[in-house]
Design an enzyme around this catalytic site. Structure first.
Site, PDB file in Angstrom:
ATOM      1  N   ARG A 940       0.850  -1.196   0.000  1.00 57.60           N
ATOM      2  CA  ARG A 940       0.000   0.000   0.000  1.00 57.60           C
ATOM      3  C   ARG A 940       0.889   1.251   0.000  1.00 57.60           C
ATOM      4  O   ARG A 940       1.871   1.326   0.742  1.00 57.60           O
ATOM      5  CB  ARG A 940      -0.876  -0.028   1.242  1.00 57.60           C
ATOM      6  CG  ARG A 940      -1.863   1.098   1.324  1.00 57.60           C
ATOM      7  CD  ARG A 940      -2.612   1.027   2.641  1.00 57.60           C
ATOM      8  NE  ARG A 940      -3.445  -0.140   2.751  1.00 57.60           N
ATOM      9  CZ  ARG A 940      -3.850  -0.652   3.925  1.00 57.60           C
ATOM     10  NH1 ARG A 940      -3.464  -0.099   5.060  1.00 57.60           N
ATOM     11  NH2 ARG A 940      -4.616  -1.711   3.959  1.00 57.60           N
ATOM     12  N   ARG A1009      -1.078   6.905   9.624  1.00 52.07           N
ATOM     13  CA  ARG A1009      -1.301   6.340   8.285  1.00 52.07           C
ATOM     14  C   ARG A1009      -1.400   7.443   7.229  1.00 52.07           C
ATOM     15  O   ARG A1009      -1.260   8.627   7.532  1.00 52.07           O
ATOM     16  CB  ARG A1009      -2.590   5.513   8.299  1.00 52.07           C
ATOM     17  CG  ARG A1009      -2.590   4.358   9.303  1.00 52.07           C
ATOM     18  CD  ARG A1009      -1.719   3.241   8.798  1.00 52.07           C
ATOM     19  NE  ARG A1009      -1.833   2.033   9.627  1.00 52.07           N
ATOM     20  CZ  ARG A1009      -2.754   1.092   9.483  1.00 52.07           C
ATOM     21  NH1 ARG A1009      -3.719   1.225   8.592  1.00 52.07           N
ATOM     22  NH2 ARG A1009      -2.751   0.030  10.247  1.00 52.07           N
ATOM     23  N   LYS A1099      -3.045   1.771  15.120  1.00 52.42           N
ATOM     24  CA  LYS A1099      -2.903   2.743  14.030  1.00 52.42           C
ATOM     25  C   LYS A1099      -3.480   4.107  14.402  1.00 52.42           C
ATOM     26  O   LYS A1099      -4.286   4.222  15.341  1.00 52.42           O
ATOM     27  CB  LYS A1099      -3.626   2.213  12.801  1.00 52.42           C
ATOM     28  CG  LYS A1099      -5.093   1.932  13.010  1.00 52.42           C
ATOM     29  CD  LYS A1099      -5.635   1.197  11.790  1.00 52.42           C
ATOM     30  CE  LYS A1099      -6.982   0.548  12.114  1.00 52.42           C
ATOM     31  NZ  LYS A1099      -7.437  -0.327  11.050  1.00 52.42           N
ATOM     32  N   LYS A1101      -5.048   7.691  12.443  1.00 52.10           N
ATOM     33  CA  LYS A1101      -5.476   8.159  11.116  1.00 52.10           C
ATOM     34  C   LYS A1101      -5.912   9.625  11.145  1.00 52.10           C
ATOM     35  O   LYS A1101      -6.654  10.023  12.037  1.00 52.10           O
ATOM     36  CB  LYS A1101      -6.649   7.313  10.623  1.00 52.10           C
ATOM     37  CG  LYS A1101      -6.284   5.858  10.404  1.00 52.10           C
ATOM     38  CD  LYS A1101      -7.491   5.056   9.985  1.00 52.10           C
ATOM     39  CE  LYS A1101      -7.080   3.667   9.532  1.00 52.10           C
ATOM     40  NZ  LYS A1101      -8.235   2.860   9.157  1.00 52.10           N
ATOM     41  N   CYS A1324     -15.112  -3.032   0.858  1.00 54.62           N
ATOM     42  CA  CYS A1324     -13.686  -3.291   1.111  1.00 54.62           C
ATOM     43  C   CYS A1324     -13.220  -4.439   0.214  1.00 54.62           C
ATOM     44  O   CYS A1324     -14.022  -5.054  -0.480  1.00 54.62           O
ATOM     45  CB  CYS A1324     -13.468  -3.642   2.573  1.00 54.62           C
ATOM     46  SG  CYS A1324     -14.077  -5.290   2.962  1.00 54.62           S
ATOM     47  N   CYS A1330      -7.824 -10.672   1.500  1.00 56.43           N
ATOM     48  CA  CYS A1330      -7.738 -10.239   2.889  1.00 56.43           C
ATOM     49  C   CYS A1330      -7.869 -11.437   3.833  1.00 56.43           C
ATOM     50  O   CYS A1330      -8.855 -12.178   3.783  1.00 56.43           O
ATOM     51  CB  CYS A1330      -8.824  -9.215   3.191  1.00 56.43           C
ATOM     52  SG  CYS A1330      -8.788  -8.764   4.921  1.00 56.43           S
ATOM     53  N   CYS A1369     -15.651  -8.166   7.070  1.00 57.10           N
ATOM     54  CA  CYS A1369     -15.499  -8.455   8.501  1.00 57.10           C
ATOM     55  C   CYS A1369     -15.746  -7.163   9.270  1.00 57.10           C
ATOM     56  O   CYS A1369     -15.850  -6.098   8.668  1.00 57.10           O
ATOM     57  CB  CYS A1369     -14.093  -9.018   8.786  1.00 57.10           C
ATOM     58  SG  CYS A1369     -12.844  -7.746   8.973  1.00 57.10           S
ATOM     59  N   CYS A1373     -13.118  -1.528   7.061  1.00 58.94           N
ATOM     60  CA  CYS A1373     -12.246  -0.739   6.182  1.00 58.94           C
ATOM     61  C   CYS A1373     -13.014   0.222   5.272  1.00 58.94           C
ATOM     62  O   CYS A1373     -12.493   1.266   4.919  1.00 58.94           O
ATOM     63  CB  CYS A1373     -11.376  -1.662   5.334  1.00 58.94           C
ATOM     64  SG  CYS A1373     -10.191  -2.539   6.336  1.00 58.94           S
TER      65      CYS A1373
HETATM   66  S1  SF4 Z   1     -13.049  -4.809   6.440  1.00 55.45           S
HETATM   67 FE1  SF4 Z   1     -12.225  -6.756   7.058  1.00 55.45          FE
HETATM   68  S2  SF4 Z   1     -12.483  -8.024   5.262  1.00 55.45           S
HETATM   69 FE2  SF4 Z   1     -12.677  -5.953   4.575  1.00 55.45          FE
HETATM   70  S3  SF4 Z   1     -10.619  -5.433   3.931  1.00 55.45           S
HETATM   71 FE3  SF4 Z   1     -10.885  -4.699   6.019  1.00 55.45          FE
HETATM   72  S4  SF4 Z   1     -10.045  -6.344   7.245  1.00 55.45           S
HETATM   73 FE4  SF4 Z   1     -10.422  -7.208   5.220  1.00 55.45          FE
END
Ligand code: SF4
Length: 1465
Positions: A940, A1009, A1099, A1101, A1324, A1330, A1369, A1373
């Site tokens: 990244r 970040r 982290k 941000k 995400c 991931c 998850c 993100c």
């Molecule tokens: S929200 Fe969870 S599944 Fe989606 S990219 Fe972030 S860590 Fe991975």
């Protein structure tokens, strides 16, 4: 005459000439001409070879023996060349010109050799044959590579006044031009000198002769030079592609053949032109396009051939450059074949009618007698190839009917093999009968002696499959003339006189059960039979379809037998290789298997789709192309020939075993890279064994009973619990051994004494990945009896994970199932089943604390005194021990035995912007094959301000292709991510980024970040100021460690694209720090003045927005800066919010998302100091013990907002001012064009979920690359990324607007006409890369939206914006907790539905339903949307409406996120 002039040129050139002829006693046209002409050159030597005697094998031997760099000639026919395909490779590095005569109107031989790597020239009459021969020798001499010259037969020289050269001149051209030989010539001396000068520039140097890296471009250049040379001397001009016809045609017939001249006049009547191909290889597409008039809309590719081929190579040559065709606005390519014809007007009319029709027929075959108007079944492409190679000798053993309808699907190899054995038996009987009748002299006809001679010859060569002259017909005719009983007996076996090539044709369904499918029987028989097995499964389908796991690699299976010829081919990748394989297989004395790939999903798939699918599979290594011939070992040749550059792990293992690996790796560096990528299990297994041996010997001294602890663990908890239990057992004197459940087999169970299982719960109550195989085996074992095994089981689960009553049974299901099953198998219980529940006070530890003592008691070691256990290693330990983020990253990168790096280093590389991941789509498959996961890295970038220059864009685009998975991801923090970077490529990728002043430092990890800003296309002046602030904050908070520079950038690297790359970053003033060296020579040690050696607890941000926009979701981050702008567009300062954050854990109420609290206003020049001090309070007060509670959002709530603010102010030495009023009204992007106050234009493109890639429908990646090139050309413009994962083409002057618009339109980037829901959506990455994803996100949200759009249209909501987000998850993100509608992945296909977020990111949403699947999601959302459409107030957003109407309660603050959740949720 053609032959005469070829002989004439060859004679002038001299050297060794090979010709071929059908038999010793017969002179071929070749030999006649050569004998006639060569009489004039004493230095020339002519060798006559027999057509049927593998002439190319002899040529190859002679040529490879030559050490004097001589030039060679081979004059033969296309048929002989074709039959000798296996030997062509051996000529690769030879200076040889092969003149091959084509049969009349048959050019399929030319395209058959398209992938041979040879230069291919064509000539159609005597003059052309003469001139092309000269060109061929010039080229072969210059490049020291073979040149193939195909020529059509012709009896007379029709050219009047044609300028043929005398032999002295030809010799002068070839020798003087290249080697400066001093030869008498009839050309003027000055002209020769001029020619030498002309050629010297490029080929007069020896560079071409000694440099092995001759590119197609080099050859093209030489061809052009050679044509010029010919034109200068003879006045005859040639081009690689020769166009004849009108100036502005819409149709052009591209012809591989000699019909062009005949058709050209009639074509003009249709305003169509003809493009004749003179140089078929290299196929220079740029040149091809250059010779096409600009007006062309449709191309007709025409191969002349008398046989009906399913497959058109010329079409593929054109389609390979599909994108360039699109650029030229060529909308259609139609392939046709041309047989023999007399009426050219009729032919042209048929071809053009077809091409202009609304649905043109592909592969139209035009012949005087017939028109075939539809394509054959796709898989018959291979059958046609077999027919092409073997003609009437082809014997398909399992052919059920004449239409071949059932080939490969319903027929069984056993059936065909039985037929083969029967035919073999009949043939043996025939041989015996012949021997008897010859011995007993039974024949009676006058030609009995001739018959006996033929029969004797036939018996002697009866097993020689390569014999090309079949005497069967002659023998049968003589037998029919003979009236003896012996003759009539032999005629009963008439069919078996023909020496056929016998083939079994099958589908990959045979791969499922090799043992019982008959394939095994055939392979192990050692019989001389060939099998071709089709595989039609596209790579993507295979990846998705888990049911295919049982499919076995027949090729690998067969190679392990050691006496089987095996080839893996793909007709759409290398036609020549298919032909080579087919000929080699047929000649191989023993079983042969060809695995033939032709990926398609339906019979209607067009060539382009199949071509792309094939390319993907071959390039990815899923379908490697290779040929394996075990007999080559005897000749010291390489047994295994890799014809593509990528190889599968299993194959590599096999080669390793065969001790061929080193050779191959040396030969192909790309292979080395792939091997490194996939090399996994062998070394690891050995290491594991060693470790176990060491451990066993350690345990020797222990006297207690043995205890094996097997874990099944996805997240790591069960594994670490098992390891801890192992240590505690050993401390009690037990012989403990810890391993993953799947490392045990059923046989092991029978010999274990005490066995403990510790398993967590995955998905819907399933076993974690590394326990599934053993569980399946235990579950399905019919007669397992384990009376001597003592077992204890402990499970980890979450009783609240599945809130619905009907799902409750998923709680700790694996351990309960295992316990039940084992007790049925008769095991003894060592301790009662233990259940750990995340909902207990100490999580699963509560249940575990009760269970463990029972185990020690049962083993009789409960009273043993335990030694102190070392505390578990935490992230904090890793950081502090890492020497400022070094760890053992360098060693890990150098470790070729695995694609992974050490677990601790995986934590550290995050600080360098790098995450280790694996392709989860193939995790199961690799596991089932005993391989380590397909590890690759995500890199990244740090991109403060979110802007990239066109040059930077091009570099990322290039790295995505060369080092990544071919795509770029725009992230929710407005930067780039590359996925799929294998370990071997990581350093090169990072250096590539740094070569354009981009780095990855701090893009992940427990540091500040990437600083993201609002895209703000409407105000250039303000954007410039906030972008500058983001840069200042980013640099101010950048880690000071020199580890990044040391690991990735120091020194030079073989993979640097330019030697200047290091200079770029070495002269950089900002970015990652370099180690400073004192005058004394000592290096200064690293220091982190802001972070210290343990960096932050988690982290940190920072984002900047400019009201009324909130496209960065200012409330979602640790620090949100809201720009305050005065009337002159000056940013006076920022309102600062603190404590926003998104990540949570399912069902853990101690975790929650939070919106930032407004601290007050800070003047613009102090904002970086405010950010620093906010960070330092978190550094010192954040929770370093529990990472789930370590984010600033918890620190601020634990501490109280006022206290936190006060601490910041103390550190700053001044106070926050009162916040300045502001108004925000949305958090989405505004698509389309906008002009800023300075007159520059900005266009926001819709890039769905930020994935920049090319699909056949949307070639976005190519389009953006072209735009980058355009911006560089016009010298203005940049790319700006948004926090919603879209992208702006920015700063476009009015003068360049039309250019950018036309590119946007061409590459379909100008479409923003999507539904309001889609335009406001974000997802995400999640699966497959991931590692934390529990469900799909990026790949699924677009699909789900499509399913909602129809209803939205119906309710009149198509253009209404609804902010909808999805994640795989709860880490959040894509900031789902602020969306009006959000779906958070819980398990494959199951999501928590959140509702009621604020439209502009000001309010958190709340759980509405948990763990629901698609049908439930649609059933809930559609009526809610409808209700909104009918009952909403003016301007009322969906989230607000849901709250007003009581559908969901509002979340007023993060800490109340879990309150008021509907009961039925
Ligand atoms: S929200 Fe969870 S599944 Fe989606 S990219 Fe972030 S860590 Fe991975």
């Amino acid at each position: 005459m053609n032959l005469y002039y070829i002989a004439h040129v060859a004679n002038a050139v001299g050297g060794l000439v090979f010709t071929t002829k059908p038999a010793k006693s017969v002179d071929s046209d070749f030999s006649k001409n050569f004998n006639e002409v060569t009489a004039t050159n004493e230095g020339i030597k002519v060798v006559n070879l027999i057509d049927s005697n593998d002439p190319l094998a002899i040529v190859k031997d002679e040529v490879t023996k030559d050490s004097d760099d001589n030039i060679f000639t081979l004059a033969t026919t296309a048929e002989v060349l074709f039959n000798n395909l296996p030997y062509l490779n051996g000529l690769q590095n030879s200076k040889i010109v092969i003149h091959a005569q084509l049969p009349k109107d048959e050019f399929s031989y030319v395209s058959s050799l398209k992938d041979s790597g040879f230069t291919i020239l064509l000539s159609n009459n005597a003059l052309e044959a003469h001139d092309m021969s000269i060109v061929a020798y010039l080229l072969a001499t210059a490049i020291s590579r073979p040149v193939l010259h195909f020529f059509s037969p012709s009896d007379a020289c029709t050219e009047k006044n044609a300028s043929f050269l005398d032999q002295y001149t030809i010799r002068a051209i070839i020798h003087q031009v290249i080697h400066y030989f001093d030869t008498t010539t009839c050309l003027e001396e000055t002209k020769i000198k001029q020619l030498i000068e002309n050629f010297k520039v490029d080929v007069g140097t020896d560079a071409y002769n000694t440099n092995n890296k001759i590119t197609a471009g080099d050859v093209d250049e030489l061809i052009e030079k050679s044509f010029k040379t010919i034109a200068a001397i003879t006045g005859n001009s040639y081009k690689s592609f020769e166009y004849i016809g009108p100036a502005y045609p819409e149709d052009v017939l591209v012809i591989l053949g000699n019909a062009g001249w005949k058709l050209s006049k009639d074509a003009q009547n249709f305003n169509a032109g003809i493009l004749n191909i003179r140089v078929y290889r290299p196929f220079n597409f740029e040149n091809f396009l250059k010779n096409l008039p600009n007006s062309v809309k449709r191309l007709l590719t025409i191969e002349q051939s008398l046989q009906i081929n399913q497959f058109q190579n010329l079409l593929l040559d054109i389609l390979n450059n599909f994108e360039k065709l699109q650029e030229r606005n060529i909308k259609q390519v139609v392939a046709s074949q041309l047989g023999s014809f007399t009426n050219s007007a009729e032919v042209v009319s048929k071809l053009i009618e077809n091409s202009r029709s609304s649905k043109p027929v592909q592969n139209l075959f035009v012949d005087i007698t017939k028109v075939i108007s539809s394509a054959h079944k796709l898989e018959l492409a291979y059958f046609k190839i077999l027919e092409q190679v073997f003609g009437s000798k082809l014997n398909i053993l399992n052919k059920l009917d004449s239409n071949l309808k059932n080939i490969g699907t319903e027929t069984n190899p056993e059936f065909g093999f039985g037929k083969f054995l029967f035919e073999k038996e009949q043939r043996e009987k025939l041989i015996k009968l012949i021997q008897t009748s010859i011995t007993e002299n039974e024949f009676q006809s006058p030609r009995a002696a001739e018959l006996v001679e033929l029969l004797s010859e036939w018996v002697v060569s009866s097993n020689d499959k390569t014999e090309t002259v079949d005497k069967a017909d002659q023998i049968i005719a003589l037998l029919k003339e003979d009236e003896s009983n012996a003759a009539s007996q032999l005629l009963k076996y008439e069919h078996y006189f023909h020496k056929n090539s016998s083939w079994l044709v099958g589908s990959d369904s045979w791969s499922y059960d090799l043992g019982s499918s008959g394939v095994h029987h055939l392979i192990s028989s050692g019989e001389n039979v060939n099998m071709i097995v089709f595989d039609n499964e596209p790579y993507e389908v295979v990846k998705k379809n888990k049911s295919l796991y049982r499919k076995k690699d027949i090729g690998l299976y067969a190679m392990n037998f050691g006496n089987v010829y095996v080839a893996s081919v793909a007709v759409y990748s290398s036609y020549t290789q298919v032909l080579q394989a087919v000929v080699e297989a047929s000649n191989f004395d023993g079983p042969s298997i060809i695995l033939a790939y032709l990926p398609y999903e339906s019979e209607n798939d067009d060539s382009l789709k199949i071509l792309q699918e094939t390319k993907k599979s071959v390039d990815a290594g899923y379908w490697p192309l290779y040929r394996y011939n075990p007999t080559y070992e005897d000749n010291n040749e390489e047994v295994f020939k890799l014809d593509s550059s990528n190889i599968k792990k299993e194959l590599q293992d096999f080669l390793d075993k065969e001790n061929k690996l080193t050779l191959l790796t040396k030969k192909d560096p790309l292979l080395s890279r792939n091997l490194t990528y996939s090399l996994t299990s062998d070394i690891k297994t050995k290491q594991k064994q060693k470790a176990k041996e060491a451990y066993d010997s350690l345990l020797e001294g222990l006297t207690g009973p043995p205890l094996t602890i097997a874990f099944a663990s996805d997240g790591g908890n069960a594994e670490s619990l098992a390891k801890r239990l192992g240590k505690r057992g050993a401390a009690r004197g037990l012989k403990t051994f810890v391993l993953a459940m799947d490392d045990l087999t059923l046989e092991d169970l029978a010999i274990e004494t005490n066995l403990v299982f510790i398993t967590s719960t995955a998905g819907q109550g399933e076993f974690p990945q590394n326990g599934r195989n053993l569980w399946d085996a235990i579950k399905n074992a019919p007669d397992l009896d384990l009376p001597n095994l003592k077992v204890a089981i402990f499970g980890l689960g979450d009783s609240a994970y599945w809130p619905r009553k009907e799902d409750k049974h998923y709680y700790n299901k694996p351990c309960k199932d295992l316990s039940k099953r084992l007790s049925l198998l008769g095991v003894q219980e060592l301790a009662p089943l233990g259940l750990g529940d995340d909902q207990d006070a100490d999580g699963y530890q509560t249940g575990y604390a009760e269970w463990e003592p029972k185990l020690w008691e049962a083993l009789g070691v409960s009273g043993a005194v335990s030694v102190d256990e070392p505390p578990p290693i935490t992230n904090e330990d890793i950081k502090i021990a890492s020497d400022y983020l070094r760890g053992t990253i360098v060693e890990g990168l150098n470790d070729q035995s695995t694609g992974a790096i050490a677990a601790n280093d995986q934590q550290l590389t995050k600080f360098h912007g790098i995450y280790m991941q694996d392709d989860r789509d193939i995790r199961d498959e690799r596991k089932s094959e005993g391989l380590e996961p397909a590890y690759a890295f995500m890199a990244r970038l740090r991109l403060p301000g979110g802007a990239a220059t066109p040059q930077q864009w091009l570099k990322i685009d290039e790295l995505a292709d060369t080092r990544g998975n071919g795509t770029m991801k725009i992230t929710t923090r407005a930067t780039f991510q590359l996925h799929g970077v294998v370990k071997h490529d990581l350093k090169a990728a990072i250096r590539g980024m740094n070569s354009v002043l981009l780095d990855t430092l701090g893009a992940c990890g427990d540091v500040n970040r990437n600083v993201m800003v609002s895209a703000l296309p409407s105000n250039a002046k303000v954007h410039k100021q906030i972008a500058h602030t983001s840069y200042v904050v980013s640099e101010h908070l950048l880690p000071q460690t020199t580890a990044y520079h040391e690991i990735w950038l120091e020194g030079v690297d073989d993979n640097d694209v330019s030697p200047n790359d290091p200079k770029v970053w070495e002269s950089r003033k900002d970015g990652p720090r370099k180690k400073k060296v004192l005058v004394s020579g000592n290096a200064l040690v690293d220091q982190e003045p802001l972070y210290g050696p343990t960096y932050l607890p988690r982290k940190f941000k920072v984002v900047i927005t400019v009201p009324p926009y909130n496209d960065v979701d200012v409330y979602a981050h640790d620090v949100g800066l809201i720009a305050i702008v005065d009337k002159d567009n000056i940013v006076t300062g920022y309102n600062v919010t603190v404590g926003g954050g998104m990540g949570t854990t399912h069902n853990n109420k101690k975790t929650y998302p939070r919106t930032g609290s407004l601290f007050g206003f800070i003047p613009y020049d102090k904002v970086h100091i405010a950010c620093e001090k906010i960070m330092l309070v978190q550094r010192d007060f954040g929770d370093r013990k529990n990472r789930k509670h370590a984010r600033l959002k918890y620190t601020i709530d634990d501490m109280g907002v006022d206290v936190y603010k006060q601490k910041v102010e103390e550190l700053m030495g001044f106070k926050f001012e009162r916040p300045v009023p502001f108004e925000i009204d949305s958090n989405i992007d505004y698509f389309g064009w906008i002009k800023d106050e300075s007159g520059l234009n900005h266009y926001t493109c819709f890039i769905e979920n930020g994935r920049v890639e090319d699909t056949p429908e949307l070639p976005h990646k190519t389009g953006l690359r072209e735009i980058a090139h355009y911006l560089i050309k016009v010298g203005q413009g940049e790319f700006r990324l948004t926090g919603n994962q879209h992208m702006l083409i920015s700063n476009i002057a009015d003068t360049d607007l039309a250019g950018v618009k036309s590119l946007l339109s061409k590459y379909k980037l100008d479409n923003t006409n999507y539904s309001g829901l889609r335009l406001s959506s974000a997802a995400c990455v999640a699966l497959p890369t991931c590692g934390l994803a529990m469900a799909e996100s990026e790949r699924y949200l677009p699909v789900l939206i499509s399913k909602l759009e129809e209803s939205l249209e119906e309710y009149g909501l198509k253009h209404d914006s609804i902010v909808m987000r999805m994640t795989g998850c709860p880490n959040g993100c894509s900031r789902p907790w602020l969306a009006e509608v959000a779906l958070i992945g819980k398990a494959p296909g199951a999501y928590n539905l959140m509702l009621g977020g604020g439209y502009y990111g000001q309010r958190l949403n709340k759980l509405y339903r948990s763990s629901i699947k698609e049908d439930e999601i649609l059933d809930i959302l559609k009526p809610l949307f409808k209700k909104w459409s009918l009952e909403r107030q003016d301007g009322e957003h969906f989230g607000d409406f849901l709250i007003r109407t009581g559908v969901i309660k509002p979340t007023t603050e993060g800490k109340y996120f879990h309150d008021d959740v509907p009961e039925e949720a």
